[in-house]
Design an enzyme around this catalytic site. Structure first.
Site, mmCIF file in Angstrom:
data_model
loop_
_atom_site.group_PDB
_atom_site.id
_atom_site.type_symbol
_atom_site.label_atom_id
_atom_site.label_comp_id
_atom_site.label_asym_id
_atom_site.label_seq_id
_atom_site.Cartn_x
_atom_site.Cartn_y
_atom_site.Cartn_z
ATOM 1 N N HIS A 52 -4.751 -1.197 -5.533
ATOM 2 C CA HIS A 52 -5.348 -0.081 -4.806
ATOM 3 C C HIS A 52 -6.047 0.801 -5.808
ATOM 4 O O HIS A 52 -5.491 1.109 -6.861
ATOM 5 C CB HIS A 52 -4.277 0.679 -4.031
ATOM 6 N N HIS B 246 -8.373 -0.788 -0.812
ATOM 7 C CA HIS B 246 -7.430 -1.920 -0.848
ATOM 8 C C HIS B 246 -8.247 -3.118 -1.286
ATOM 9 O O HIS B 246 -9.283 -3.389 -0.687
ATOM 10 C CB HIS B 246 -6.878 -2.242 0.536
ATOM 11 N N ARG C 251 6.172 -11.389 5.734
ATOM 12 C CA ARG C 251 5.699 -11.119 7.093
ATOM 13 C C ARG C 251 6.277 -12.181 8.010
ATOM 14 O O ARG C 251 6.284 -13.364 7.679
ATOM 15 C CB ARG C 251 4.164 -11.153 7.165
ATOM 16 N N CYS D 267 0.800 -1.233 0.000
ATOM 17 C CA CYS D 267 0.000 0.000 0.000
ATOM 18 C C CYS D 267 0.831 1.282 0.000
ATOM 19 O O CYS D 267 0.590 2.156 -0.849
ATOM 20 C CB CYS D 267 -0.980 0.017 1.157
ATOM 21 N N LYS E 261 -14.834 -3.390 5.883
ATOM 22 C CA LYS E 261 -14.400 -4.115 4.689
ATOM 23 C C LYS E 261 -15.427 -5.157 4.285
ATOM 24 O O LYS E 261 -16.183 -5.663 5.123
ATOM 25 C CB LYS E 261 -13.042 -4.772 4.913
ATOM 26 N N ASP F 12 -2.597 -7.900 -5.515
ATOM 27 C CA ASP F 12 -2.967 -6.682 -4.803
ATOM 28 C C ASP F 12 -3.320 -5.578 -5.786
ATOM 29 O O ASP F 12 -2.791 -5.536 -6.901
ATOM 30 C CB ASP F 12 -1.765 -6.238 -3.949
ATOM 31 N N GLN G 161 0.769 -11.244 -3.344
ATOM 32 C CA GLN G 161 -0.654 -10.898 -3.368
ATOM 33 C C GLN G 161 -1.077 -10.497 -4.775
ATOM 34 O O GLN G 161 -0.283 -9.945 -5.520
ATOM 35 C CB GLN G 161 -0.920 -9.705 -2.443
HETATM 36 ZN ZN LIG Z 1 -3.387 -2.184 0.673
#
Ligand SMILES: [Zn+2]
Ligand SMILES: [Zn+2]
Length: 677
Positions: free
Chosen positions: A410, A541, A388, A359, A495, A408, A406
């Site tokens: 945004h 996100h 992580r 992010c 979310k 991912d 991910q």
């Molecule tokens: Zn994010």
């Protein structure tokens, strides 16, 4: 005497004397309810059915039809019964904690030094003792004790762990115990409850002790080692049996086992929680990634790639250093000299951290150059590799890892674009899940938690926006398991969660989309509005698969390794009946490879039945058998996995058929549309 006003779910109010229990009220309503009621919700809180009411309240009686509550109560009771049984059979064993779990319960014991950890061989005897306790129908009685009395009681019994815990419970917290049975030798545990009225409310055939493991007092490796016994617990034997079948099926589908059998990946201790993808496993990955990339391109996302390592100060600014530090891998920004005892060259940062999420880096890209309201929405995607630091004990195959990628993205939006973007995301996700073979998934809205940032107006607005977006897609229905989960949102925003149901009925939370106004603020992202002023964008996100590692694990277990053709690592094997056909087999394989199919040949001097069996065990979707006759006639005998039929086709026909069958779902739709045009 002052009477209490108890409001029932139908709105009617009963005046009762203080000390009346929910069980009394159930009995007053009718014998049927008196028998069915197992607990109560008093002002929303789940309580014992025998716990006296002491003030005006709303009351809902809980029966076994309220399955979630009933299971929770039963599993908690099973844990107590397990502890009582163990102490009956193994005097001197100390009790510690025993919570309910997703499918049952466990209890952590400190066995005597002489006995040592419990073993699986002891489980049947413990189960028998548990059934005896259930048969005795011992009442489970709640009592409030003073701290001093409780500590004294535990010390007198030699329960040092319980005594320690009683001493540490926060000041002002009511200390409650539950007694099983009556009189002086009633069995005692310290517990918040609630419980069923007696052990006889449990079905003696609805539980099974499943395994033992080591554990540590309060989960800390520096503390005393404990012996944990796990069980699975249900409301009736039918539920238990169904669960055991599911477990057996799940074990057969275990992605670690199939991953090894199909040579997809491995893990080793030198790289805890990071996957070594083998060539066949990485084919799965590449197919999935290419598919997702095509879908994102078509949906107006722009793909980016951002750094693995960033200065710790950047993570401080984004807030991760404060909130997330213990999950991050941190490295010093220095280069040791190659000379022995030479100097260490230090970079400009003192510390760097491997990104735990993408992010902040995406906001940094957004901030390059001035953005206008006309530029929004900006959909920025990254197959972002993150690290992580998860404890080793929490790692599980490729499902829970420390290095993961991910899918991912945004989305930076204006407030007036939010609903439309969320709606578009829901539609994209729906189509992706269907393409990947999942027909069923649930949508849940996780609402504001107790500890949170931001104003109430912000929360009201963003919760309502997500709700409206799902409503607009028509998926706020029972079919989609639509549900709102109070208190489960992130600290900065609500979310939507998307939970897949797999082939054996298990659910997996994979997709998510959440609104965020905090990070754009912290990292000073802005755009110029039509009023010429600077405004903060809202950041969404979102992920559809979650991570590639875990999603591939789910795919493996969902399909039990029998992947749809477009994902299958090996799509066809050409197997010979006689060595005379070797050249022809190579020619068939070459023709198939020419159109992009993944093909192997099996020219070994083995019986054809042996080859067929072996490739079918290896889950090869298409087996092309060729012998002398096929070579002469330019044909192949095609056998498909899961079918006994064998089809003789010309080489050209089989190439065309497999090429068509192997198209990824999105390209197949395109090809069909083209064919019709
Ligand atoms: Zn994010
Ligand atoms: Zn309890």
């Amino acid at each position: 005497m002052e009477m209490l006003s108890i409001t029932l779910p139908d709105g009617s109010v009963r005046e009762v004397a203080p000390g009346t229990t929910p069980a009394d009220i159930a009995a007053a309503i009718g014998p049927g309810l008196a028998k069915a009621a197992i607990a109560a919700r008093v002002d929303g809180e789940l309580r014992d059915i025998t716990r006296p009411l002491d003030q005006d309240a709303s009351l809902a009686l809980v029966t076994s039809r309220d399955e979630k509550d009933a299971l929770e109560l039963a599993r908690h009771d099973f844990a107590h019964v397990l502890a009582e049984a163990v102490q009956n059979l193994f005097p001197g064993t100390q009790i510690t904690f025993g919570p309910s779990t997703d499918d049952g319960f466990y209890y952590d014991f400190a066995p005597t030094f002489d006995h040592g950890p419990f073993t699986e061989e002891e489980l049947p005897a413990i189960e028998a003792e548990m059934r005896a306790i259930i048969a005795r129908n011992e009442p489970l009685i709640r009592e409030v004790w003073s701290r001093a009395d409780l500590i004294a009681r535990w010390q007198a019994q030699g329960e040092t762990f319980k005594a320690q815990w009683a001493a540490e419970l926060p000041e002002g917290e009511e200390l409650t115990v539950y007694k099983a049975g009556q009189g002086a030798d009633a069995w005692l545990d310290m517990c918040r409850g609630p419980h069923l009225a007696s052990t006889g409310k449990l079905d003696p055939n609805a539980f099974k002790l499943t395994r033992v493991s080591g554990a540590y007092w309060r989960g800390d490796q520096n503390n005393a080692q404990l012996s944990r016994i796990y069980g699975t617990g249900w409301l009736n034997k039918k539920q238990l049996d169904e669960h055991l079948v599911r477990l057996e099926e799940a074990a057969k589908r275990d992605h670690r086992r199939i991953g090894q059998e199909m040579d997809l990946f491995h893990l080793q201790s030198e790289a805890q929680g990071s996957v070594f993808w083998h060539p066949k496993g990485f084919i799965l990955w590449r197919q999935l990634e290419a598919y997702m990339r095509r879908r994102l391109d078509a949906a107006g996302y722009a793909e980016v790639k951002t750094p693995q390592l960033m200065d710790a100060r950047q993570w401080e600014q984004s807030g991760h250093w404060g909130k997330y530090r213990e999950n991050m891998f941190v490295v010093p920004d220095e280069i040791p000299s190659t000379e022995e005892d030479g100097p260490i060259f230090t970079g400009t940062a003192d510390l760097m951290a491997l990104k735990p999420m993408n992010c902040p880096a995406h906001v940094l890209i957004f901030r390059q150059g001035i953005k206008s309201y006309r530029d929004l929405p900006i959909r920025m995607a990254e197959f972002g590799c993150c690290h992580r630091n998860e404890p080793h004990g929490a790692l599980h195959g490729i499902m829970r890892v420390r290095q993961f990628t991910q899918d991912d993205a945004h989305i930076f939006v204006r407030a007036d674009q939010l609903i439309e973007e969320v709606q578009a995301f829901c539609d994209l996700l729906d189509s992706v899940y269907k393409d990947l073979g999942f027909d069923k998934y649930a949508i849940k809205l996780a609402l504001r938690p107790d500890k949170r940032f931001g104003s109430e107006e912000m929360w009201d607005w963003s919760e309502q926006s997500l709700r409206d977006a799902v409503k607009a897609t028509g998926r706020d229905t029972e079919e989609f398991g639509w549900e709102e989960l109070p208190g489960e949102g992130a600290f900065y925003a609500p979310k939507l969660e998307f939970h897949l149901t797999d082939a054996i009925g298990r659910t997996w939370q994979v997709g998510t989309i959440q609104t965020d106004t905090v990070l754009p603020e912290r990292l000073d992202a802005s755009y110029v509005g039509d009023d010429g002023e600077r405004h903060r964008p809202i950041m969404l996100h979102r992920a559809i698969l979650g991570t590639f590692e875990r999603f591939i694990g789910i795919l493996i277990e969902h399909h039990a390794g029998r992947f749809p053709l477009w994902l299958a690592p090996v799509q066809a094997v050409v197997a010979t009946i006689v060595s005379d056909a070797d050249d022809y087999a190579e020619q068939v394989a070459a023709e198939l490879r020419k159109v992009g199919l993944r093909v192997e040949t099996d020219l070994r001097n083995e019986k054809i039945n042996y080859k067929v069996r072996e490739h079918s065990l290896a889950k090869v979707p298409n087996l092309l058998v060729v012998g002398k006759r096929e070579a002469d006639e330019g044909t192949v005998a095609l056998r498909q996995l899961g079918s006994d039929r064998q089809q003789v086709l010309t080489l050209a026909a089989v190439v065309e058929q497999l090429q068509r069958d192997a198209l990824p779902p999105d390209l197949a739709v395109e090809a069909e549309a083209e064919a019709q045009a």
